[in-house]
Design a protein around this motif. Structure first.
Motif, mmCIF file in Angstrom:
data_model
loop_
_atom_site.group_PDB
_atom_site.id
_atom_site.type_symbol
_atom_site.label_atom_id
_atom_site.label_comp_id
_atom_site.label_asym_id
_atom_site.label_seq_id
_atom_site.Cartn_x
_atom_site.Cartn_y
_atom_site.Cartn_z
ATOM 1 N N ARG A 1 -3.877 -8.594 -17.552
ATOM 2 C CA ARG A 1 -4.621 -8.444 -16.450
ATOM 3 C C ARG A 1 -3.876 -7.521 -15.317
ATOM 4 N NH1 ARG A 1 -7.205 -14.273 -14.384
ATOM 5 N NH2 ARG A 1 -8.642 -14.515 -15.888
ATOM 6 N N GLN A 2 -2.658 -7.748 -15.501
ATOM 7 C CA GLN A 2 -1.674 -6.842 -14.594
ATOM 8 C C GLN A 2 -1.861 -5.374 -14.965
ATOM 9 O OE1 GLN A 2 -0.101 -7.893 -11.815
ATOM 10 N NE2 GLN A 2 -0.880 -9.775 -12.296
ATOM 11 N N GLY A 3 -2.031 -5.100 -16.311
ATOM 12 C CA GLY A 3 -2.091 -3.886 -17.057
ATOM 13 C C GLY A 3 -3.569 -3.365 -16.701
ATOM 14 N N ASP A 4 -4.518 -4.161 -16.495
ATOM 15 C CA ASP A 4 -5.945 -3.883 -16.038
ATOM 16 C C ASP A 4 -5.822 -3.078 -14.896
ATOM 17 O OD1 ASP A 4 -6.630 -4.533 -18.662
ATOM 18 O OD2 ASP A 4 -7.557 -6.349 -17.711
ATOM 19 N N VAL A 5 -4.981 -3.459 -13.900
ATOM 20 C CA VAL A 5 -4.981 -3.224 -12.477
ATOM 21 C C VAL A 5 -4.475 -1.714 -12.607
ATOM 22 C CG1 VAL A 5 -3.797 -3.301 -10.267
ATOM 23 C CG2 VAL A 5 -4.739 -5.443 -11.447
ATOM 24 N N GLY A 6 -3.741 -1.170 -13.572
ATOM 25 C CA GLY A 6 -3.296 0.113 -13.571
ATOM 26 C C GLY A 6 -2.170 0.352 -12.884
ATOM 27 N N VAL A 7 -1.601 1.589 -13.001
ATOM 28 C CA VAL A 7 -0.244 2.097 -12.641
ATOM 29 C C VAL A 7 -0.417 2.279 -11.046
ATOM 30 C CG1 VAL A 7 0.572 3.217 -14.621
ATOM 31 C CG2 VAL A 7 -0.794 4.480 -12.970
ATOM 32 N N ASP A 8 -1.406 2.470 -10.410
ATOM 33 C CA ASP A 8 -1.785 2.757 -9.020
ATOM 34 C C ASP A 8 -1.836 1.325 -8.270
ATOM 35 O OD1 ASP A 8 -1.783 5.257 -9.294
ATOM 36 O OD2 ASP A 8 -3.574 5.598 -9.698
ATOM 37 N N SER A 9 -0.950 0.249 -8.645
ATOM 38 C CA SER A 9 -0.940 -0.910 -7.958
ATOM 39 C C SER A 9 0.613 -1.233 -7.556
ATOM 40 C CB SER A 9 -1.427 -1.987 -8.867
ATOM 41 O OG SER A 9 -0.592 -2.271 -9.870
ATOM 42 N N SER A 10 0.696 -1.984 -6.385
ATOM 43 C CA SER A 10 2.085 -2.356 -5.929
ATOM 44 C C SER A 10 2.591 -3.488 -7.321
ATOM 45 C CB SER A 10 1.703 -3.283 -4.916
ATOM 46 O OG SER A 10 1.028 -4.358 -5.065
ATOM 47 N N CYS A 11 1.717 -4.089 -7.787
ATOM 48 C CA CYS A 11 2.625 -4.785 -9.320
ATOM 49 C C CYS A 11 3.073 -3.986 -10.061
ATOM 50 C CB CYS A 11 1.616 -5.843 -9.952
ATOM 51 S SG CYS A 11 0.177 -5.068 -10.779
ATOM 52 N N ALA A 12 2.692 -2.746 -10.415
ATOM 53 C CA ALA A 12 3.030 -1.650 -11.360
ATOM 54 C C ALA A 12 4.548 -1.346 -10.618
ATOM 55 C CB ALA A 12 2.154 -0.493 -11.403
ATOM 56 N N VAL A 13 4.136 -0.728 -9.249
ATOM 57 C CA VAL A 13 5.363 -0.365 -8.726
ATOM 58 C C VAL A 13 6.623 -1.459 -8.768
ATOM 59 C CG1 VAL A 13 6.368 0.505 -6.670
ATOM 60 C CG2 VAL A 13 4.264 1.415 -7.215
ATOM 61 N N LEU A 14 6.574 -2.573 -8.608
ATOM 62 C CA LEU A 14 7.234 -3.648 -8.454
ATOM 63 C C LEU A 14 7.837 -3.818 -9.862
ATOM 64 C CD1 LEU A 14 5.938 -6.009 -5.710
ATOM 65 C CD2 LEU A 14 7.948 -4.501 -5.462
ATOM 66 N N ARG B 1 0.871 -1.206 0.122
ATOM 67 C CA ARG B 1 0.096 -0.087 -0.193
ATOM 68 C C ARG B 1 0.927 1.147 0.177
ATOM 69 N NH1 ARG B 1 -2.992 -3.262 3.829
ATOM 70 N NH2 ARG B 1 -4.764 -3.932 2.878
ATOM 71 N N LEU B 2 1.831 1.298 0.858
ATOM 72 C CA LEU B 2 2.773 2.364 0.821
ATOM 73 C C LEU B 2 3.563 2.601 -0.367
ATOM 74 C CD1 LEU B 2 4.173 2.176 4.563
ATOM 75 C CD2 LEU B 2 2.576 3.978 3.774
ATOM 76 N N SER B 3 3.957 1.320 -1.042
ATOM 77 C CA SER B 3 4.767 1.704 -2.286
ATOM 78 C C SER B 3 3.747 2.328 -3.248
ATOM 79 C CB SER B 3 5.049 0.222 -2.734
ATOM 80 O OG SER B 3 4.232 -0.508 -3.103
ATOM 81 N N VAL B 4 2.516 2.169 -3.413
ATOM 82 C CA VAL B 4 1.744 2.380 -4.358
ATOM 83 C C VAL B 4 1.602 4.098 -4.001
ATOM 84 C CG1 VAL B 4 -0.768 2.665 -5.314
ATOM 85 C CG2 VAL B 4 0.455 0.703 -4.792
ATOM 86 N N ARG B 5 1.431 4.431 -2.802
ATOM 87 C CA ARG B 5 1.463 5.623 -2.615
ATOM 88 C C ARG B 5 2.386 6.636 -2.515
ATOM 89 N NH1 ARG B 5 -1.108 5.653 2.857
ATOM 90 N NH2 ARG B 5 0.723 6.396 3.638
ATOM 91 N N GLU B 6 3.805 6.004 -2.056
ATOM 92 C CA GLU B 6 4.806 6.798 -2.133
ATOM 93 C C GLU B 6 6.170 6.340 -3.166
ATOM 94 O OE1 GLU B 6 5.133 9.233 0.198
ATOM 95 O OE2 GLU B 6 3.009 8.520 1.269
ATOM 96 N N GLY B 7 5.878 5.233 -3.653
ATOM 97 C CA GLY B 7 6.976 4.837 -4.553
ATOM 98 C C GLY B 7 7.784 3.935 -3.810
ATOM 99 N N LEU B 8 8.550 3.093 -4.237
ATOM 100 C CA LEU B 8 9.462 2.305 -3.362
ATOM 101 C C LEU B 8 10.431 3.084 -2.563
ATOM 102 C CD1 LEU B 8 10.151 -0.944 -5.527
ATOM 103 C CD2 LEU B 8 8.682 -0.874 -3.309
ATOM 104 N N ALA B 9 11.011 4.321 -3.197
ATOM 105 C CA ALA B 9 11.899 4.963 -2.703
ATOM 106 C C ALA B 9 11.325 5.673 -1.262
ATOM 107 C CB ALA B 9 12.479 6.201 -3.623
ATOM 108 N N GLY B 10 10.175 5.974 -1.517
ATOM 109 C CA GLY B 10 9.416 6.842 -0.267
ATOM 110 C C GLY B 10 8.946 5.799 0.866
ATOM 111 N N VAL B 11 9.126 4.452 0.688
ATOM 112 C CA VAL B 11 8.902 3.304 1.789
ATOM 113 C C VAL B 11 9.774 3.434 2.852
ATOM 114 C CG1 VAL B 11 8.303 1.136 2.228
ATOM 115 C CG2 VAL B 11 7.265 1.977 0.063
ATOM 116 N N SER B 12 9.580 3.510 3.890
ATOM 117 C CA SER B 12 10.499 3.452 5.162
ATOM 118 C C SER B 12 10.190 2.128 5.984
ATOM 119 C CB SER B 12 10.550 4.523 5.832
ATOM 120 O OG SER B 12 9.386 4.978 6.551
ATOM 121 N N LEU B 13 11.121 1.614 6.427
ATOM 122 C CA LEU B 13 10.774 0.465 7.557
ATOM 123 C C LEU B 13 9.818 0.958 8.735
ATOM 124 C CD1 LEU B 13 14.187 -1.599 7.452
ATOM 125 C CD2 LEU B 13 12.242 -1.840 6.169
#
Length: 186
Positions: free
Chosen positions: A100-113, A24-36
């Motif tokens: 299907r992954q593309g249907d989820v869109g850019v606002d998904s964790s699979c897109a971020v990953l 959830r955080l990776s979608v909102r912040e991007g991986l760089a913005g995710v902190s432990l």
């Protein structure tokens, strides 16, 4: 002496909650913005509790990616089971799963990953091992070079989806790719 309230420990549930919150955080912040600390707080555990499961941010990201691959595996296996036609079954399932992954869109964790995989050598290695294992498992049904081209085309559409360059005829592309998998000689 007062008895403190103790909740029953469920490491699998805590691990799942940490992965879900990290996604959830990776979608909102991007991986760089995710902190432990942010993941731990969102999951309602201490940072030490998170570090027990994931000793570093890189290990957490790799676990998220492995979790994504496991979900992709399940999706592909379900599609193959429903297919009913052996030759090209993995390639058809792969095309469907990528769309299907593309249907989820850019606002998904699979897109971020997926985007992170382009720059992270360890994630690319995990992807390469996953794909090699799937191709080995389906060698008898999906080794034709034409099917490889179809899978690369599906990868291209998947990447275009996440770059928000969606083809206008996306559904037609999917249908044509699926149709071609059925015409490849076994």
């Amino acid at each position: 002496m007062a008895l403190a309230h103790h909740r029953k420990k469920d490491p699998a549930q805590v691990r799942r909650q940490l992965l879900d919150q990290a996604a959830r955080l990776s979608v909102r912040e991007g991986l760089a913005g995710v902190s432990l600390q942010g993941v731990a707080a969102a999951a309602g555990v201490t940072k030490g509790g998170l570090l027990h499961h994931f000793p570093s941010k890189q290990v957490l990201i790799e676990a998220m990616f492995t979790d994504f691959l496991a979900a992709l595996d399940r999706d592909i296996d379900e599609l193959i089971a429903a297919d009913g036609e052996r030759p090209g079954c993995f390639s058809r399932a792969y095309v469907e799963a990528m769309f299907r992954q593309g249907d989820v869109g850019v606002d998904s964790s699979c897109a971020v990953l997926g985007i992170a995989m382009l720059t992270d050598p360890r994630l690319r290695e995990l992807w390469a091992k996953w794909l090699a294992a799937r191709l080995d498992r389906h060698r008898a049904t999906d080794s034709a070079p034409e099917l490889e081209v179809i899978r690369y085309a599906a990868d291209g559409v998947w990447l275009a989806d996440f770059m928000e360059v969606r083809p206008a005829n996306r559904a037609e592309l999917r249908n044509r790719l699926i149709t071609v998998t059925r015409s490849v000689p076994s």
